[in-house]
Design an enzyme around this catalytic site. Structure first.
Site, mmCIF file in Angstrom:
data_model
loop_
_atom_site.group_PDB
_atom_site.id
_atom_site.type_symbol
_atom_site.label_atom_id
_atom_site.label_comp_id
_atom_site.label_asym_id
_atom_site.label_seq_id
_atom_site.Cartn_x
_atom_site.Cartn_y
_atom_site.Cartn_z
ATOM 1 N N ASP A 9 16.341 -17.775 -34.246
ATOM 2 C CA ASP A 9 17.126 -17.060 -33.218
ATOM 3 C C ASP A 9 17.301 -17.996 -32.020
ATOM 4 O O ASP A 9 16.316 -18.476 -31.461
ATOM 5 C CB ASP A 9 16.391 -15.777 -32.811
ATOM 6 C CG ASP A 9 17.270 -14.867 -31.964
ATOM 7 O OD1 ASP A 9 17.529 -13.734 -32.373
ATOM 8 O OD2 ASP A 9 17.692 -15.300 -30.863
ATOM 9 N N ASP A 109 23.894 -15.764 -33.411
ATOM 10 C CA ASP A 109 22.832 -16.697 -33.015
ATOM 11 C C ASP A 109 21.579 -16.565 -33.865
ATOM 12 O O ASP A 109 20.512 -16.971 -33.447
ATOM 13 C CB ASP A 109 22.497 -16.510 -31.524
ATOM 14 C CG ASP A 109 21.612 -15.318 -31.282
ATOM 15 O OD1 ASP A 109 21.707 -14.335 -32.050
ATOM 16 O OD2 ASP A 109 20.809 -15.364 -30.339
ATOM 17 N N GLU A 110 21.694 -15.995 -35.060
ATOM 18 C CA GLU A 110 20.478 -15.879 -35.864
ATOM 19 C C GLU A 110 20.710 -15.954 -37.358
ATOM 20 O O GLU A 110 21.810 -15.679 -37.831
ATOM 21 C CB GLU A 110 19.725 -14.605 -35.513
ATOM 22 C CG GLU A 110 20.488 -13.336 -35.703
ATOM 23 C CD GLU A 110 19.717 -12.177 -35.077
ATOM 24 O OE1 GLU A 110 19.024 -11.483 -35.832
ATOM 25 O OE2 GLU A 110 19.804 -12.013 -33.850
HETATM 26 P P1 DGT Z 1 16.989 -14.069 -26.475
HETATM 27 O O1 DGT Z 1 17.226 -14.208 -27.947
HETATM 28 O O2 DGT Z 1 16.115 -12.923 -26.117
HETATM 29 O O3 DGT Z 1 16.508 -15.355 -25.840
HETATM 30 O O4 DGT Z 1 18.394 -13.756 -25.774
HETATM 31 P P2 DGT Z 1 19.840 -13.629 -26.386
HETATM 32 O O5 DGT Z 1 20.790 -13.569 -25.246
HETATM 33 O O6 DGT Z 1 20.109 -14.745 -27.371
HETATM 34 O O7 DGT Z 1 19.793 -12.221 -27.074
HETATM 35 P P3 DGT Z 1 20.122 -11.762 -28.560
HETATM 36 O O8 DGT Z 1 19.591 -12.735 -29.558
HETATM 37 O O9 DGT Z 1 19.667 -10.357 -28.655
HETATM 38 O O10 DGT Z 1 21.721 -11.745 -28.599
HETATM 39 C C1 DGT Z 1 22.528 -12.874 -28.906
HETATM 40 C C2 DGT Z 1 23.818 -12.836 -28.106
HETATM 41 O O11 DGT Z 1 24.498 -11.607 -28.315
HETATM 42 C C3 DGT Z 1 23.612 -12.905 -26.592
HETATM 43 O O12 DGT Z 1 23.533 -14.232 -26.103
HETATM 44 C C4 DGT Z 1 24.791 -12.158 -26.049
HETATM 45 C C5 DGT Z 1 25.091 -11.119 -27.092
HETATM 46 N N1 DGT Z 1 24.520 -9.818 -26.687
HETATM 47 C C6 DGT Z 1 23.247 -9.385 -26.842
HETATM 48 N N2 DGT Z 1 23.068 -8.159 -26.349
HETATM 49 C C7 DGT Z 1 24.291 -7.765 -25.877
HETATM 50 C C8 DGT Z 1 24.780 -6.572 -25.242
HETATM 51 O O13 DGT Z 1 24.053 -5.599 -24.999
HETATM 52 N N3 DGT Z 1 26.116 -6.555 -24.901
HETATM 53 C C9 DGT Z 1 26.958 -7.609 -25.178
HETATM 54 N N4 DGT Z 1 28.236 -7.534 -24.846
HETATM 55 N N5 DGT Z 1 26.517 -8.738 -25.771
HETATM 56 C C10 DGT Z 1 25.217 -8.833 -26.110
HETATM 57 CA CA CA Z 2 18.914 -14.972 -29.289
HETATM 58 CA CA CA Z 3 19.836 -12.685 -31.852
#
Ligand code: DGT
Ligand code: CA
Ligand code: CA
Length: 366
Positions: A9, A109-110
């Protein structure tokens, strides 16, 4: 042989891509936003970097609230650019996919991967492979990632989430029950709020309690399929394999317009994000398309499609927007209704590389 399954991830993905592109952002809170367009600041946070998270700004928060929380902290508020993230994602997946026994992308991203054969089932060797994957992603794209290894997909997924960012969590078969047992059941993939509430009523809160729950009681509440999944997940014995992704046959996006309209430029203006996403997927996957279609859901909810098939696959993704505009005009010429939703689809995909080799065989000057 006990399997070695990995889950990868990428950390704070959209925000990290923005940081890589503009390193001066690394010292500031970064917020990637989806602007809905209704008023200047209406919309939500898609994701944020860890500086912003420390100040209480994460996915789903209204932009207005995020700005208030970050006041005085010099935040970078950035519009989400899906096409850009698709391109980076495709490159990372291509890179990692070639270095493991089997690879299954499950999101932008995963991905899951299997390294059982190449590590001969050895967890120490697998840890080295996983570290090399992380290093490769960091060196080629500048991105940190979190990886989990375990005997099943459920264990690997929980493990990748266990230490973030830049984590590497190895759960050996022997330590599986200890690792999972203390976690709340919500950490298990597929255990949502509804399942959690029912489990709570059964006094099952931790994964260990779930692993020891009475199978017939579980079956009464959840049915046979879900209850056997829950037990297997809790014991780390789910057998779900890593299934390599099929080659995509098309890329498409559909957008609901802010208001019904017959103005094609206005409609396509709101499609910029969708067009960029499709272009990103084409570039990232190295595919060319032969057919481009626009799909209009009209004000009376009827659906009309207009397509154009090229003689030769289009190598240049940049043409998608202009061609879609022409098709959209043609679509509207055949109706007096307005557009409510618009979709764009590219299909009949071929590998771009094959075409350049094909043209090499043509006599020069033609
Ligand atoms: P992490 O993995 O906790 O370091 O953070 P992220 O940002 O990579 O989170 P993840 O893996 O749950 O989600 C991957 C991408 O998906 C993130 O960069 C942006 C998008 N994303 C996640 N949650 C939401 C949401 O609630 N709304 C929208 N529009 N996009 C989202
Ligand atoms: Ca992520
Ligand atoms: Ca993810």
């Amino acid at each position: 042989m006990v399997r070695v399954i990995g889950h990868l991830d990428l950390d704070y993905f959209y925000a990290q891509v923005e940081e890589v592109q503009n390193p001066s952002l690394k010292t500031r809170p970064v917020v990637v936003c989806v602007f809905s367009g209704r008023t200047e600041d209406s919309g939500v946070v898609s994701t944020s970097n860890y500086q912003a998270r420390a100040l209480g700004v994460r996915s789903g928060l209204p932009i207005v609230t995020a700005k208030r929380r970050l006041e005085g902290h010099n935040p970078a508020v950035i519009r989400m650019d899906h096409g850009k993230y698709e391109e980076v994602s495709a490159r990372v997946m291509e890179l990692v996919g070639g270095k493991v026994d089997a690879f299954e992308k499950t999101g932008i991203d995963e991905a899951f991967f299997d390294v059982t054969a190449m590590s001969k089932g050895d967890y120490q060797a697998s840890m080295q492979i996983a570290q090399e994957l992380k290093d490769t992603i960091l060196h080629s794209e500048g991105l940190t990632s979190s990886v989990g290894l375990g005997r099943s997909k459920v264990v690997a997924k929980v493990a990748s989430d266990f230490a973030k960012p830049d984590g590497l969590t190895v759960v050996t078969p022997e330590s599986t029950l200890d690792f999972l047992g203390v976690l709340p059941v919500t950490k298990l993939y597929g255990v949502g709020p509804k399942t959690t509430t029912i489990l709570e009523e059964m006094k099952v809160r931790t994964v260990a309690e779930l692993a020891q729950a009475d199978p017939s009681a579980l079956e009464r509440h959840f049915g046979r399929r879900l209850s056997s999944y829950l037990l297997a997940a809790a014991r780390g014995t789910d057998e779900d394999p890593v299934v390599p992704n099929q080659e995509p046959t098309q890329f498409s996006r559909i957008v609901t317009l802010r208001r019904d309209t017959r103005d094609t430029t206005e409609a396509l203006g709101q499609m910029a994000e969708a067009v960029a996403s499709i272009q990103g997927k084409l570039i990232g996957s190295g595919k060319s398309y032969k057919t481009l279609s626009v799909i209009g859901v009209l004000s009376d909810l009827s659906v009309k499609t207009k397509s154009r098939t090229l003689e030769l696959p289009a190598r240049d993704a940049a043409g998608v927007r202009d061609d879609a505009l022409v098709l959209l005009e043609g679509l509207l010429a055949a109706t007096d209704k307005s557009l409510r939703r618009v979709g764009i689809r590219v299909s009949e995909l071929t590998d771009s590389a094959d075409q350049s080799s094909l043209s090499d065989f043509l006599p020069s000057g033609q």
